[in-house]
Design a protein around this motif. Structure first.
Motif, PDB file in Angstrom:
ATOM      1  N   ALA A 105       0.834  -1.210   0.000  1.00 41.67           N
ATOM      2  CA  ALA A 105       0.000   0.000   0.000  1.00 41.67           C
ATOM      3  C   ALA A 105       0.867   1.259   0.000  1.00 41.67           C
ATOM      4  O   ALA A 105       0.541   2.246   0.635  1.00 41.67           O
ATOM      5  N   THR A 106       1.969   1.198  -0.730  1.00 42.17           N
ATOM      6  CA  THR A 106       2.799   2.401  -0.899  1.00 42.17           C
ATOM      7  C   THR A 106       2.047   3.349  -1.836  1.00 42.17           C
ATOM      8  O   THR A 106       1.128   2.923  -2.538  1.00 42.17           O
ATOM      9  N   ASN A 107       2.423   4.604  -1.831  1.00 41.69           N
ATOM     10  CA  ASN A 107       1.741   5.581  -2.686  1.00 41.69           C
ATOM     11  C   ASN A 107       1.890   5.226  -4.164  1.00 41.69           C
ATOM     12  O   ASN A 107       2.930   4.720  -4.574  1.00 41.69           O
ATOM     13  N   PRO A 108       0.838   5.485  -4.978  1.00 43.12           N
ATOM     14  CA  PRO A 108       0.927   5.210  -6.412  1.00 43.12           C
ATOM     15  C   PRO A 108       1.706   6.297  -7.155  1.00 43.12           C
ATOM     16  O   PRO A 108       1.232   6.868  -8.122  1.00 43.12           O
ATOM     17  N   THR A 109       2.905   6.567  -6.656  1.00 40.66           N
ATOM     18  CA  THR A 109       3.798   7.532  -7.308  1.00 40.66           C
ATOM     19  C   THR A 109       4.961   6.737  -7.884  1.00 40.66           C
ATOM     20  O   THR A 109       5.073   5.532  -7.638  1.00 40.66           O
ATOM     21  N   VAL A 110       5.819   7.379  -8.620  1.00 38.66           N
ATOM     22  CA  VAL A 110       6.963   6.675  -9.208  1.00 38.66           C
ATOM     23  C   VAL A 110       7.795   6.001  -8.117  1.00 38.66           C
ATOM     24  O   VAL A 110       8.118   4.810  -8.201  1.00 38.66           O
ATOM     25  N   GLU A 111       8.111   6.756  -7.054  1.00 43.47           N
ATOM     26  CA  GLU A 111       8.929   6.210  -5.965  1.00 43.47           C
ATOM     27  C   GLU A 111       8.198   5.089  -5.230  1.00 43.47           C
ATOM     28  O   GLU A 111       8.807   4.082  -4.849  1.00 43.47           O
ATOM     29  N   GLY A 112       6.897   5.294  -5.022  1.00 39.43           N
ATOM     30  CA  GLY A 112       6.104   4.282  -4.320  1.00 39.43           C
ATOM     31  C   GLY A 112       6.048   2.990  -5.111  1.00 39.43           C
ATOM     32  O   GLY A 112       6.151   1.887  -4.544  1.00 39.43           O
ATOM     33  N   GLU A 113       5.908   3.102  -6.436  1.00 44.59           N
ATOM     34  CA  GLU A 113       5.864   1.926  -7.306  1.00 44.59           C
ATOM     35  C   GLU A 113       7.198   1.196  -7.292  1.00 44.59           C
ATOM     36  O   GLU A 113       7.253  -0.027  -7.228  1.00 44.59           O
ATOM     37  N   ALA A 114       8.283   1.976  -7.344  1.00 45.51           N
ATOM     38  CA  ALA A 114       9.621   1.370  -7.342  1.00 45.51           C
ATOM     39  C   ALA A 114       9.857   0.629  -6.030  1.00 45.51           C
ATOM     40  O   ALA A 114      10.398  -0.484  -6.011  1.00 45.51           O
ATOM     41  N   THR A 115       9.398   1.241  -4.940  1.00 42.16           N
ATOM     42  CA  THR A 115       9.542   0.620  -3.626  1.00 42.16           C
ATOM     43  C   THR A 115       8.721  -0.666  -3.567  1.00 42.16           C
ATOM     44  O   THR A 115       9.189  -1.701  -3.062  1.00 42.16           O
ATOM     45  N   ALA A 116       7.509  -0.622  -4.115  1.00 43.09           N
ATOM     46  CA  ALA A 116       6.640  -1.803  -4.143  1.00 43.09           C
ATOM     47  C   ALA A 116       7.307  -2.930  -4.928  1.00 43.09           C
ATOM     48  O   ALA A 116       7.318  -4.082  -4.494  1.00 43.09           O
ATOM     49  N   GLN A 117       7.870  -2.562  -6.074  1.00 39.99           N
ATOM     50  CA  GLN A 117       8.543  -3.558  -6.921  1.00 39.99           C
ATOM     51  C   GLN A 117       9.693  -4.224  -6.165  1.00 39.99           C
ATOM     52  O   GLN A 117       9.838  -5.450  -6.180  1.00 39.99           O
ATOM     53  N   TYR A 118      10.459  -3.407  -5.458  1.00 41.89           N
ATOM     54  CA  TYR A 118      11.610  -3.910  -4.703  1.00 41.89           C
ATOM     55  C   TYR A 118      11.153  -4.894  -3.625  1.00 41.89           C
ATOM     56  O   TYR A 118      11.725  -5.972  -3.456  1.00 41.89           O
ATOM     57  N   ILE A 119      10.102  -4.512  -2.915  1.00 35.85           N
ATOM     58  CA  ILE A 119       9.602  -5.371  -1.834  1.00 35.85           C
ATOM     59  C   ILE A 119       8.984  -6.647  -2.405  1.00 35.85           C
ATOM     60  O   ILE A 119       9.120  -7.730  -1.832  1.00 35.85           O
ATOM     61  N   HIS A 120       8.320  -6.511  -3.562  1.00 31.50           N
ATOM     62  CA  HIS A 120       7.742  -7.689  -4.226  1.00 31.50           C
ATOM     63  C   HIS A 120       8.837  -8.721  -4.520  1.00 31.50           C
ATOM     64  O   HIS A 120       8.653  -9.920  -4.270  1.00 31.50           O
ATOM     65  N   ASP A 121       9.974  -8.233  -5.027  1.00 29.71           N
ATOM     66  CA  ASP A 121      11.085  -9.142  -5.348  1.00 29.71           C
ATOM     67  C   ASP A 121      11.591  -9.847  -4.087  1.00 29.71           C
ATOM     68  O   ASP A 121      11.883 -11.043  -4.107  1.00 29.71           O
ATOM     69  N   MET A 122      11.669  -9.076  -2.979  1.00 33.02           N
ATOM     70  CA  MET A 122      12.093  -9.664  -1.701  1.00 33.02           C
ATOM     71  C   MET A 122      11.141 -10.765  -1.259  1.00 33.02           C
ATOM     72  O   MET A 122      11.545 -11.837  -0.808  1.00 33.02           O
ATOM     73  N   ALA A 123       9.843 -10.467  -1.375  1.00 29.44           N
ATOM     74  CA  ALA A 123       8.818 -11.410  -0.918  1.00 29.44           C
ATOM     75  C   ALA A 123       8.816 -12.672  -1.781  1.00 29.44           C
ATOM     76  O   ALA A 123       8.675 -13.792  -1.283  1.00 29.44           O
ATOM     77  N   LYS A 124       8.976 -12.456  -3.089  1.00 26.14           N
ATOM     78  CA  LYS A 124       8.977 -13.576  -4.035  1.00 26.14           C
ATOM     79  C   LYS A 124      10.094 -14.569  -3.697  1.00 26.14           C
ATOM     80  O   LYS A 124       9.894 -15.789  -3.710  1.00 26.14           O
ATOM     81  N   ALA A 125      11.251 -14.018  -3.350  1.00 26.16           N
ATOM     82  CA  ALA A 125      12.400 -14.848  -2.996  1.00 26.16           C
ATOM     83  C   ALA A 125      12.115 -15.702  -1.765  1.00 26.16           C
ATOM     84  O   ALA A 125      12.714 -16.754  -1.570  1.00 26.16           O
ATOM     85  N   ARG A 126      11.184 -15.238  -0.928  1.00 23.96           N
ATOM     86  CA  ARG A 126      10.809 -15.987   0.278  1.00 23.96           C
ATOM     87  C   ARG A 126       9.543 -16.805   0.057  1.00 23.96           C
ATOM     88  O   ARG A 126       9.003 -17.397   0.990  1.00 23.96           O
ATOM     89  N   GLY A 127       9.017 -16.760  -1.165  1.00 23.10           N
ATOM     90  CA  GLY A 127       7.794 -17.520  -1.473  1.00 23.10           C
ATOM     91  C   GLY A 127       6.540 -16.949  -0.836  1.00 23.10           C
ATOM     92  O   GLY A 127       5.597 -17.667  -0.511  1.00 23.10           O
ATOM     93  N   ILE A 128       6.523 -15.651  -0.622  1.00 16.78           N
ATOM     94  CA  ILE A 128       5.345 -15.006  -0.024  1.00 16.78           C
ATOM     95  C   ILE A 128       4.509 -14.348  -1.120  1.00 16.78           C
ATOM     96  O   ILE A 128       5.048 -13.695  -2.012  1.00 16.78           O
ATOM     97  N   LYS A 129       3.191 -14.538  -1.028  1.00 18.64           N
ATOM     98  CA  LYS A 129       2.277 -13.952  -1.999  1.00 18.64           C
ATOM     99  C   LYS A 129       2.244 -12.434  -1.828  1.00 18.64           C
ATOM    100  O   LYS A 129       2.205 -11.929  -0.703  1.00 18.64           O
ATOM    101  N   THR A 130       2.281 -11.728  -2.949  1.00 17.13           N
ATOM    102  CA  THR A 130       2.250 -10.274  -2.874  1.00 17.13           C
ATOM    103  C   THR A 130       1.029  -9.728  -3.594  1.00 17.13           C
ATOM    104  O   THR A 130       0.740 -10.136  -4.718  1.00 17.13           O
ATOM    105  N   THR A 131       0.298  -8.821  -2.961  1.00 21.37           N
ATOM    106  CA  THR A 131      -0.782  -8.127  -3.670  1.00 21.37           C
ATOM    107  C   THR A 131      -0.518  -6.632  -3.575  1.00 21.37           C
ATOM    108  O   THR A 131       0.232  -6.165  -2.724  1.00 21.37           O
ATOM    109  N   ARG A 132      -1.137  -5.906  -4.492  1.00 22.47           N
ATOM    110  CA  ARG A 132      -0.962  -4.453  -4.531  1.00 22.47           C
ATOM    111  C   ARG A 132      -2.349  -3.843  -4.477  1.00 22.47           C
ATOM    112  O   ARG A 132      -3.250  -4.325  -5.160  1.00 22.47           O
TER     113      ARG A 132
END
Lengths: 198, 198
Positions: free
Chosen positions: B142-169
């Motif tokens: 639930a980061t802000n839908p701004t460029v920085e917020g999206e980039a942060t979301a993407q980064y965290i998604h990659d972290m979660a994926k590596a741990r096998g955790i489901k990610t929703t936005r």
């Protein structure tokens, strides 16, 4: 309900500021906590000190941290000319805007009998004692051009007249830079009645 | 120049509040001094206490006066569902607007390499440790839908994926370029319901 958290208490306390509603107060609280704790600490310190130490000048009744305010303590101010205003803010705006070298008297409000505010509450007894000293030669009435301000001005004019002191009232009319089209009827009527030779 | 009076100091200090300029600060100072000294004293006390005592929750990093915030200390909150937000204000608005029973993680900003804000500054190391514990099954970005917020979301998604955790936005029902703090509750609720797999 559990007792409010410190954050909630802060948000509530910030709402004592004029013009600050629930949303602004919350924004201010988060801003201080996340970005400017030093500013917040400083504000808390100065605020506590100001609330306790700022009183009123014993002569002109303006807000002052000393018994006699800076203007009253200044020997170069003309004490024969006394400008009478409703609030310290009015005094401050006059000081900033024009080159006035006389002294002031701050009423701290205007006559409002329905609210229980009579001559005593706005310091008129003290003002009359000041008149009795005989140093004041002219008073400039700078109360607001509202019904209450006018009534207060009239009352003070009568007091001054009884002491043989000249009274003037700041001019009322069309504001500088304003346009006639947007000026209200009462102001325009006043400007016409108060017209002077060109 | 003589040192600034306490009144001037107060006016200056009030300007640390967001959205408060010289004129508003002066108005606030006069208002407190003339009409609400008790409110001013109360604000000073709560402010000083808040600046000193409010820290961050050791688990979710939100503002908290206790080591573990109220939400993290609540055993009824679902710890398998983790909502990741940028600021405590965002967390607060979500709590107020929708019926969410999961837990939170507050970044305290977003990735912004140009300002020197990297993964470590927004607590991503701590977040990864939390992922490693294995309790979290789904994260809601639930980061802000701004460029920085999206980039942060993407980064965290990659972290979660590596741990096998489901990610929703949260759904892009939130207007692009806007900020969560200022979005109305209905829109926010819609965005939560419409969250999609990242």
């Amino acid at each position: 309900m559990s007792s409010p958290s410190l954050l909630q208490q802060l948000t509530t306390a910030l709402r004592c500021l004029p013009g600050v509603g629930a949303k602004s107060a919350q924004r201010m609280a988060y801003y201080l906590l996340e970005r400017d704790r030093d500013g917040g600490r400083d504000l808390a310190k100065v605020l506590a000190e100001a609330m306790d130490r700022i009183g009123h000048c014993s002569r002109c009744r303006t807000l002052s941290e000393t018994a006699l305010c800076r203007l009253c303590a200044n020997p170069h101010r003309d004490r024969s000319l006394l400008c009478i205003v409703e609030t310290p803010a009015d005094q401050s705006i006059i000081e900033q805007a024009i080159d006035y070298s006389g002294s002031y008297f701050v009423l701290g409000g205007h006559l409002s009998p329905l609210d229980g505010i009579g001559p005593k509450e706005i310091g008129l007894k003290q003002l009359d004692e000041c008149f009795a000293e005989g140093m004041v030669k002219e008073i400039i009435l700078a109360t607001n051009p509202t019904v209450e301000g006018e009534a207060t001005a009239q009352y003070i004019h009568d007091m001054a007249k009884a002491r043989g002191i000249k009274t003037t009232r700041i001019a009322q009319g069309v504001p500088m830079g304003g346009e006639l089209e947007y000026v209200d009827g009462a102001t325009l009527a006043h400007a016409f009645r108060g017209r002077s030779e060109f």
